[in-house]
Each structure stands twice: as structure tokens, then as C-alpha cells.
Design an enzyme around this catalytic site. Structure first.
Site, PDB file in Angstrom:
ATOM      1  N   HIS A 169       0.788  -1.384   0.334  1.00 46.93           N
ATOM      2  CA  HIS A 169      -0.186   0.096  -0.009  1.00 46.93           C
ATOM      3  C   HIS A 169       0.514   1.195   0.114  1.00 46.93           C
ATOM      4  CE1 HIS A 169      -2.959   2.656   2.199  1.00 46.93           C
ATOM      5  NE2 HIS A 169      -3.484   2.346   1.126  1.00 46.93           N
ATOM      6  N   HIS A 196      -2.712   1.222   8.360  1.00 44.98           N
ATOM      7  CA  HIS A 196      -4.093   0.825   7.690  1.00 44.98           C
ATOM      8  C   HIS A 196      -4.442  -0.111   7.679  1.00 44.98           C
ATOM      9  CE1 HIS A 196      -0.589   3.927   5.384  1.00 44.98           C
ATOM     10  NE2 HIS A 196      -2.252   4.441   5.329  1.00 44.98           N
TER      11      HIS A 196
HETATM   12  S1  FES Z   1       0.762   0.658   4.334  1.00 47.73           S
HETATM   13 FE1  FES Z   1      -0.206  -0.697   4.804  1.00 47.73          FE
HETATM   14  S2  FES Z   1      -2.378  -1.032   4.806  1.00 47.73           S
HETATM   15 FE2  FES Z   1      -0.743   0.827   4.584  1.00 47.73          FE
END
Ligand code: FES
Length: 117
Positions: A61, A80
Site C-alpha cells: 500500500h 492501515h
Molecule cells: S501501508 Fe500497509 S496498509 Fe497502508
């Protein structure tokens, strides 16, 4: 094929710069993990009953570092709340792609990890 021949065929065993020995991996119990540096990336090596798997610890992500949760057998991202299964596939959360899989080789009683080809 003897160990020296296998080492010739896989440069990691000769100490290549991007192939790293996982110290003490052979002593890990199934379900347990080790985190180490391979090149510039953190990599998590997980022992399974049948061998080892290795994945980049960098969440796909926004790049936070995931951790292996031995109880749930999943990778968890603290940023997140993403969850990846034991094969690095996204179970829930915002990551657009699975964790990057690394190459694992067992040579004798030693375990080596290398970046994907
Ligand atoms: S950086 Fe891992 S869920 Fe956003």
C-alpha cells in the site's frame, strides 16, 4: 549432487551480495519467522511444515513494514490495518498487490534467501 556442486549452481551459497543466509532458520519451529535484511529490503522468512517461504516486509500500500503474526498465520500491517495471508495475498485492507515473494533455497542445513529473478 553434493553440497559443493549445489553451491556452484546457486551463487547465494558463495556469498553473493543479494543472497543472504538466514542464520538459525533451520532451528525455527513451524509457524515461526525471522526478519532479515536482503539488499536494501526487510524480508520475513516463515518456516512451514514443509519448508520455508519468504516475502518482502514492505506493505504494497504505502510501504510500512508488515509483521508476521504466528497465531493467525497472517502478515499484518500496522499502518492501515491490512492483512495478508501466509502466501502474501491480500486478505483485507487497501494494498493493491500481494507481498513480493522471495526465493528460498535450502542447501544442507542452511537456508538462503534471494530477491525474485
Ligand atoms: S501501508 Fe500497509 S496498509 Fe497502508
Amino acid at each position: 549432487m553434493g553440497i559443493p556442486a549445489m553451491m556452484y549452481l546457486w551463487p547465494a551459497a558463495r556469498g553473493g551480495s543479494t543472497n543472504v543466509e538466514v542464520e538459525g532458520a533451520i532451528d525455527l519451529k513451524p509457524g515461526r519467522s525471522k526478519t532479515l535484511q536482503v539488499g536494501s529490503k526487510a524480508v520475513i522468512v516463515v518456516r512451514e511444515r514443509s519448508g520455508f517461504l519468504a516475502f518482502s516486509a514492505v506493505c504494497t500500500h504505502l510501504g510500512c513494514l508488515v509483521k508476521w503474526d504466528a497465531d493467525s498465520k497472517k502478515f499484518l500491517c500496522p499502518c492501515h490495518a491490512a492483512v495478508f495471508d501466509g502466501n502474501g495475498k491480500v486478505v483485507s485492507g487497501p494494498p493493491p498487490a500481494p507481498l513480493e515473494a522471495y526465493v528460498v533455497k535450502e542447501i544442507g542445513d542452511k537456508v538462503y534467501v534471494a530477491p525474485p529473478a
